[in-house]
Scaffold this motif. Structure first.
Motif, mmCIF file in Angstrom:
data_model
loop_
_atom_site.group_PDB
_atom_site.id
_atom_site.type_symbol
_atom_site.label_atom_id
_atom_site.label_comp_id
_atom_site.label_asym_id
_atom_site.label_seq_id
_atom_site.Cartn_x
_atom_site.Cartn_y
_atom_site.Cartn_z
ATOM 1 N N ALA A 9 -3.122 54.647 25.449
ATOM 2 C CA ALA A 9 -2.402 55.777 25.164
ATOM 3 C C ALA A 9 -2.271 56.508 26.578
ATOM 4 O O ALA A 9 -1.125 57.191 26.856
ATOM 5 N N SER A 10 -3.468 56.713 27.120
ATOM 6 C CA SER A 10 -3.493 57.478 28.438
ATOM 7 C C SER A 10 -2.334 56.772 29.274
ATOM 8 O O SER A 10 -1.566 57.455 30.133
ATOM 9 N N ILE A 11 -2.677 55.427 29.619
ATOM 10 C CA ILE A 11 -1.676 54.871 30.546
ATOM 11 C C ILE A 11 -0.024 54.964 30.165
ATOM 12 O O ILE A 11 0.734 55.363 31.094
ATOM 13 N N ILE A 12 0.147 54.854 28.804
ATOM 14 C CA ILE A 12 1.248 54.995 28.594
ATOM 15 C C ILE A 12 2.089 56.388 28.540
ATOM 16 O O ILE A 12 2.994 56.455 28.996
ATOM 17 N N ALA A 13 1.274 57.172 28.291
ATOM 18 C CA ALA A 13 1.691 58.596 28.221
ATOM 19 C C ALA A 13 1.895 59.250 29.800
ATOM 20 O O ALA A 13 2.980 59.680 30.192
ATOM 21 N N VAL A 14 1.089 58.844 30.621
ATOM 22 C CA VAL A 14 1.107 59.353 32.040
ATOM 23 C C VAL A 14 2.121 58.522 32.635
ATOM 24 O O VAL A 14 3.119 59.045 33.614
ATOM 25 N N LEU A 15 2.362 57.158 32.628
ATOM 26 C CA LEU A 15 3.485 56.406 33.289
ATOM 27 C C LEU A 15 4.982 56.963 32.638
ATOM 28 O O LEU A 15 5.829 57.332 33.516
ATOM 29 N N SER A 16 5.097 57.398 31.430
ATOM 30 C CA SER A 16 6.358 57.526 30.907
ATOM 31 C C SER A 16 6.480 58.871 31.341
ATOM 32 O O SER A 16 7.921 59.366 31.597
ATOM 33 N N ILE A 17 5.695 59.900 31.344
ATOM 34 C CA ILE A 17 6.011 61.224 31.593
ATOM 35 C C ILE A 17 6.260 61.205 33.073
ATOM 36 O O ILE A 17 7.276 61.977 33.812
ATOM 37 N N ILE A 18 5.465 60.400 34.130
ATOM 38 C CA ILE A 18 6.050 60.770 35.502
ATOM 39 C C ILE A 18 7.377 60.052 35.802
ATOM 40 O O ILE A 18 7.930 60.469 36.779
ATOM 41 N N ILE A 19 7.775 58.851 35.212
ATOM 42 C CA ILE A 19 9.132 58.487 35.252
ATOM 43 C C ILE A 19 9.973 59.368 34.696
ATOM 44 O O ILE A 19 10.940 59.728 35.482
ATOM 45 N N THR A 20 9.621 60.120 33.472
ATOM 46 C CA THR A 20 10.596 61.133 33.018
ATOM 47 C C THR A 20 10.987 62.160 33.964
ATOM 48 O O THR A 20 11.868 62.906 34.253
ATOM 49 N N PHE A 21 9.777 62.701 34.530
ATOM 50 C CA PHE A 21 9.582 63.646 35.547
ATOM 51 C C PHE A 21 10.411 63.405 36.866
ATOM 52 O O PHE A 21 11.264 64.224 37.255
ATOM 53 N N LYS A 22 10.178 62.262 37.430
ATOM 54 C CA LYS A 22 11.050 62.134 38.579
ATOM 55 C C LYS A 22 12.453 61.950 38.387
ATOM 56 O O LYS A 22 13.283 62.394 39.014
ATOM 57 N N ILE A 23 12.859 61.344 37.103
ATOM 58 C CA ILE A 23 14.473 61.492 36.914
ATOM 59 C C ILE A 23 14.790 62.796 36.943
ATOM 60 O O ILE A 23 15.858 63.112 37.503
ATOM 61 N N ALA A 118 1.662 65.930 31.601
ATOM 62 C CA ALA A 118 1.076 64.678 32.011
ATOM 63 C C ALA A 118 -0.284 64.442 31.556
ATOM 64 O O ALA A 118 -0.680 63.379 31.459
ATOM 65 N N MET A 119 -1.032 65.630 31.715
ATOM 66 C CA MET A 119 -2.520 65.622 31.591
ATOM 67 C C MET A 119 -3.022 65.695 30.254
ATOM 68 O O MET A 119 -4.024 65.711 29.966
ATOM 69 N N SER A 120 -2.213 66.086 29.221
ATOM 70 C CA SER A 120 -2.747 66.349 27.800
ATOM 71 C C SER A 120 -3.207 65.289 27.126
ATOM 72 O O SER A 120 -4.368 65.354 26.711
ATOM 73 N N ILE A 121 -2.543 64.123 27.118
ATOM 74 C CA ILE A 121 -3.154 62.952 26.479
ATOM 75 C C ILE A 121 -4.407 62.370 27.077
ATOM 76 O O ILE A 121 -5.365 62.056 26.485
ATOM 77 N N PRO A 122 -4.510 62.139 28.402
ATOM 78 C CA PRO A 122 -5.717 61.732 29.157
ATOM 79 C C PRO A 122 -6.862 62.710 28.939
ATOM 80 O O PRO A 122 -7.998 62.280 28.560
ATOM 81 N N ILE A 123 -6.674 63.906 28.668
ATOM 82 C CA ILE A 123 -7.862 64.927 28.420
ATOM 83 C C ILE A 123 -8.172 64.781 26.924
ATOM 84 O O ILE A 123 -9.373 64.656 26.708
#
Length: 135
Positions: A9-23, A118-123
């Motif tokens: 869940a942490s991997i998917i959340a962070v990767l998808s959010i940073i891609i969305t953030f970059k766009i 981006a940090m919500s799911i990993p926490i």
């Protein structure tokens, strides 16, 4: 199994959010006058990206059991820590690329929003791992 649900869940959340953030940050750098529209689309994109990680976190909490040994949590813990390091690093590095002085505050505000999302799911995943620790 549930410690790995938190890690995935942490991997998917962070990767998808940073891609969305970059766009959306690139769009914001091109058209800073459309800040409200870009942020709205960013929030919609994050909501879509968070569906699968939220399902994984809920199923991780639902199937949670105390582990027999602490060593069972090492690999998921390292994966989650890695996502906690990668997410903010990427987001903060993007605030340094192609940012003019007139939009610097706008970009930093957008970055802080992205960082908190981006940090919500990993926490939450770390909390899930700590709850599973043997007593």
């Amino acid at each position: 199994m549930s410690p790995y649900l938190f890690a995935i869940a942490s991997i998917i959340a962070v990767l998808s959010i940073i891609i969305t953030f970059k766009i959306h940050l690139d769009k914001l750098k091109m058209n800073p006058e459309k800040q409200a529209e870009i942020q709205t689309k960013f929030f919609i994109g994050v909501a879509i990206c968070e569906v699968i990680p939220l399902i994984l976190v809920v199923s991780g909490f639902a199937t949670m059991q105390l582990v027999q040994e602490l060593s069972e949590l090492f690999v998921p813990f390292i994966i989650i820590l890695f996502t906690i390091l990668i997410g903010p690093s990427f987001i903060l590095l993007q605030t340094k690329v192609d940012v003019t002085e007139d939009i610097k505050n706008l970009v930093m505000t957008f970055a802080m929003i992205g960082l908190s999302l981006a940090m919500s799911i990993p926490i939450v995943s770390l909390v899930g791992l700590f709850v599973q620790m043997p007593q």
